[in-house]
Design a protein around this motif. Sequence first.
Motif, mmCIF file in Angstrom:
data_model
loop_
_atom_site.group_PDB
_atom_site.id
_atom_site.type_symbol
_atom_site.label_atom_id
_atom_site.label_comp_id
_atom_site.label_asym_id
_atom_site.label_seq_id
_atom_site.Cartn_x
_atom_site.Cartn_y
_atom_site.Cartn_z
ATOM 1 N N GLY A 70 1.880 -18.018 23.576
ATOM 2 C CA GLY A 70 1.302 -18.945 24.597
ATOM 3 C C GLY A 70 -0.008 -18.328 24.888
ATOM 4 N N VAL A 71 -0.274 -17.115 24.344
ATOM 5 C CA VAL A 71 -1.806 -16.475 24.615
ATOM 6 C C VAL A 71 -2.651 -16.620 23.201
ATOM 7 C CG1 VAL A 71 -3.066 -14.511 25.419
ATOM 8 C CG2 VAL A 71 -0.409 -14.713 26.109
ATOM 9 N N LYS A 72 -3.500 -17.689 23.409
ATOM 10 C CA LYS A 72 -4.251 -18.245 22.309
ATOM 11 C C LYS A 72 -5.517 -17.283 22.124
ATOM 12 C CE LYS A 72 -6.930 -22.062 20.453
ATOM 13 N NZ LYS A 72 -7.357 -23.307 20.656
ATOM 14 N N GLY A 73 -5.454 -16.758 21.135
ATOM 15 C CA GLY A 73 -6.432 -15.764 20.629
ATOM 16 C C GLY A 73 -6.275 -14.230 21.262
ATOM 17 N N GLY A 74 -4.961 -14.033 21.465
ATOM 18 C CA GLY A 74 -4.752 -12.739 22.122
ATOM 19 C C GLY A 74 -4.254 -11.960 20.959
ATOM 20 N N GLN A 75 -4.183 -10.598 21.148
ATOM 21 C CA GLN A 75 -3.568 -9.637 20.348
ATOM 22 C C GLN A 75 -3.175 -8.464 20.921
ATOM 23 O OE1 GLN A 75 -5.957 -6.903 17.466
ATOM 24 N NE2 GLN A 75 -5.145 -8.199 15.824
#
Length: 691
Positions: free
Chosen positions: A547-552
Amino acid sequence: MIRYVALASTALASALLFAAPAAAQATPPALPALPLPPPGPPREGVISYPPEFFAASQPGNALEMLLRLPGFTLDTGDTIRGFEGGGGNALVDGQRPTSKTDPLDELLRRIPAAQVERVELIRGGAPGIDMQGKTVLANVVKKPGAGFRGLFAVANNRLYDGRMQHGVRLELSGGKDGRNWEGSARYGFGADDGGDYGPGVRVAPDGSVLVRSNIDSESDGLQKTLTGAYEQPLFGGKVRVNGRMFWEKWKEEEDRNVIFPTPLLVTVDDVYLSEDTELGARFNRAFGDKTTLELIGLRQTKERDIGSSFSSPPDTGRFHLIRESSETIGRGVLKYRFNDTLSLEAGGEGAFNKLDSQTELTENGTLVVLPAANVTVEETRGEVFTKGVWRATPEWTVEAGLRYEASSISSDGDVSLEKTLNFAKPRLAVTWQARPTTQVRFRFERVVGQLNFDDFVADSSLNTGVVTAGNPDLNPEQAWVTEAAIEQRFWKDGVVSLTARHSALTDVIDRAPIFTPTDVFDAPSNIGDGTKDELIVNLTLPLGRLGVKGGQLKGEVTWRRSEVEDPTTGETREISDLRPLDWEATFSQDLPRWKATWGVDFYGGWRETSYRFNEIEDLKLKTYVKPFAEFRLQPDLMLRIELPNVTERGIRRTRTIYAGPRNTSTISFVDDRDLQFGRGVYVRLRKTFGG
């Protein structure tokens, strides 16, 4: 006795402001190297990442790309004498950089993202690539050709106490028709965040307070760096010449306000001056499609001038150390690639090292005689080696090598000796690509450490009152290393790896007492055999599915356990200054709509314990947390904001002092200080220009 504290904060200064302004500078194409196998799926051991993979995070240079590389943690290498075996785990166009003093992360900063054709992750070995003793390497492949490019960056770090620590960076590069040049200049201030202010207390064995004080210290300094490089065709190949000059002035001032039992002001002032130079050259030439010759020459010098003064009325002390060292290296390697599955190389390296050191310590105006205070040390060292990489099947890769090292060390001055050392260093690494997403790696190797010339001469700390004798009669520490690792890839860009490593140690270098007719001193010594076990977990977790788009989320944690026999007590203990736990993690999220990236860096707290014949010292550094955000204001203009040390990390030092040797004496007192360092605000503006 009084001893000078070596200013370890220098490394922290480099990590703060001086290295902070990331550069975007075109560097000329690297010299010819044996080609890598074509990029392919994970089962071939090489995974290729094009620039598009990193685009959302807006990297300005190759370093920022590697920091986002799944399953990779940058290792900048070891500071050792000689060239072989000291490289990090990143290559540029398949080659290790020639420089030893120019940090690998700085060199990667000077490669702009626009000049990167792809980044390759080499896992387990590839024919034609020297793995530098690593099992995983990153290779930055640059685009051919280089036009004029430049970068100008300014930065400022406002510390909690109002100090403003600014930095400036300028980088230029250009060239055509195979003749390329580059240059950079950096100037900046930095501070040691390991402790600044806080309480200090000295207690007796029964718990009663002997001394209570308030400590106020300040550690900061200035660094200046100039680098340059030029390359052109020569004799059917290419030659590249690089140079570096580095200056540093570091100071540490401490006021210890004793409030019990009697008011007293104790002051310690340290000044650390250094000047380094380096000149290197590399020549590469290919003889046909299969054979490549590489020649390397390197010369570096280091000058250190360290002064310290101590005042605790009516007592005073002064310490002065002048140290000059130099290293000259010549190296040649011949590489032959039979086909896409087998390559061999052989070569040799020679090095000459020299150290001149003069040390003086006075207490209340009286000269204190230190063991090995004034010495000249020379070392002539040679090494021959052969290596091979064989991809037996698409699933199995074998790397094997043998190095043989011989050196002659002599010392004149306070200590006169001559000794000859010889070591054979075999290595075997096997990689099994069990499935396209699963890789198993095994390594067995004999590792021989490099002697630290700083251990050969006396040192002293006016802050702690400890004298360290020099000991030129040291053997390098040796280890038979057995390592096994398993790597699992998931969710396309997710990676988790587990590495277990066992080291059987010989001639462990730690601390032991040295006796003179009038006194006993602590000194670096070979204290026998030991063991070291490590368990390492590395994780790259893409957060889009959560659910955290673009997250790493990237992180690494290392557990260590070591054993050695204490030379004073004869009991089993851990090795001095070896941290039982190390960890770090970074959360980041790309926001393409806003042309921004934000995140948080975490650097875990750690503990180090050192053992001397009459003292045990524990250092505990708390966790460091740094939120950050980066904005692309224009295509060529980047703004970065950081909040360093939001946790107000400090360092706690506890020293348990014995009346004499720990095996026969009781505890005299325990000295404890808990120093804090406040928050800061860091801002950097980076402008690129040129084609």
